[in-house]
Design an enzyme around this catalytic site. Structure first.
Site, short mmCIF file in Angstrom:
data_model
loop_
_atom_site.label_atom_id
_atom_site.label_comp_id
_atom_site.label_asym_id
_atom_site.label_seq_id
_atom_site.Cartn_x
_atom_site.Cartn_y
_atom_site.Cartn_z
N ASP A 158 25.84 13.69 37.42
CA ASP A 158 26.77 15.28 37.25
C ASP A 158 27.31 14.94 36.30
O ASP A 158 27.81 13.84 36.79
CB ASP A 158 26.91 16.37 38.09
CG ASP A 158 27.63 16.53 39.13
OD1 ASP A 158 26.22 17.83 38.82
OD2 ASP A 158 28.91 17.16 38.76
N MET A 177 34.08 15.89 27.98
CA MET A 177 33.19 15.21 29.57
C MET A 177 34.23 15.04 29.95
O MET A 177 35.49 14.01 29.00
CB MET A 177 31.87 13.95 29.59
CG MET A 177 31.14 14.20 30.74
SD MET A 177 29.93 13.23 30.62
CE MET A 177 30.17 11.56 29.75
N HIS A 219 31.97 20.22 42.98
CA HIS A 219 32.04 20.46 41.82
C HIS A 219 33.22 18.84 41.52
O HIS A 219 33.89 18.68 40.29
CB HIS A 219 32.84 21.64 41.14
CG HIS A 219 32.14 22.74 40.83
ND1 HIS A 219 30.61 22.57 40.38
CD2 HIS A 219 32.36 23.87 42.12
CE1 HIS A 219 30.57 24.21 40.29
NE2 HIS A 219 30.73 24.52 41.55
#
Length: 199
Positions: free
Chosen positions: A15, A28, A174
């Site tokens: 993830d 990222m 998340h």
């Protein structure tokens, strides 16, 4: 002629949290990974998703970001600019980790959905290390896997429509490592699921 012995596949749930839709202009910010299981000629065996994990927060590579994308993860770009790992180092460490946990097997990245995470992961690996431990196509999308087994159009698939027994009981936070572990459990359940019972 004897059949060629195939290496087992080691599935790594990945993830990514990022601050925009594509790598390059955007960054990222965190990467989480969890070994989900291994598949060989004898079938699939699930792993304990908390046993072999990887997590890094990364320094942003550009000044651009989409506020809505950044808000999803709750990560602080200013803090990561100081404390985040350099992408070269983080990607080398990730590659070393994948090679270590995948010794004797061919590693396959899996995600739900995999495409966004794979786009960032593959771009970062090639950009900062020059290669990928997954090769150029070692990616399996759980959404597609479910659609195929359930006999559904891909666009009809969402976690909310899946049978409850397939879903992890963990919350989707998340946080990249939390979500990689959650998705590893979903993947393991999908791999052994025979599909919906037919009347």
């Amino acid at each position: 002629m004897a059949p060629r012995r195939l290496k087992p596949s080691l599935y790594v749930s990945v993830d990514v949290e990022a601050d925009g839709p594509i790598p390059g202009p955007y960054s990222m910010l965190s990467l989480g990974a969890s070994v989900a299981g291994v598949q060989d000629a004898d079938g699939f065996r699930a792993a304990d998703p908390e046993e072999r994990t990887f997590y890094r927060e990364l320094r942003p590579i550009s000044e651009e970001f989409v506020p809505e994308a950044l808000a999803v993860s709750g990560l602080d770009r200013d803090r990561l600019g100081v404390e985040g790992a350099e992408p070269v180092r983080a990607m080398r460490e990730f590659t070393d980790w994948v090679r270590e946990v995948g010794a004797g097997a061919q590693p396959v990245m899996c995600g739900y959905p995999a495409l966004y995470d794979w786009t960032f992961l593959y771009w970062y690996l090639i950009r900062f290390t020059g290669s990928s431990p997954f090769g150029h196509s070692g990616c399996l999308d759980m959404k597609t896997l479910y659609a195929t087994k359930a006999g559904l159009p891909l666009r009809a698939v969402a976690k909310g429509t899946m049978p409850r027994e397939l879903l992890s009981r963990r919350r989707h936070t998340h946080h990249a490592l939390d979500d990689a572990i959650e998705q590893a459990e979903l993947f393991a359940n999908l791999m052994v699921w025979p599909g919906p019972s037919r009347p």
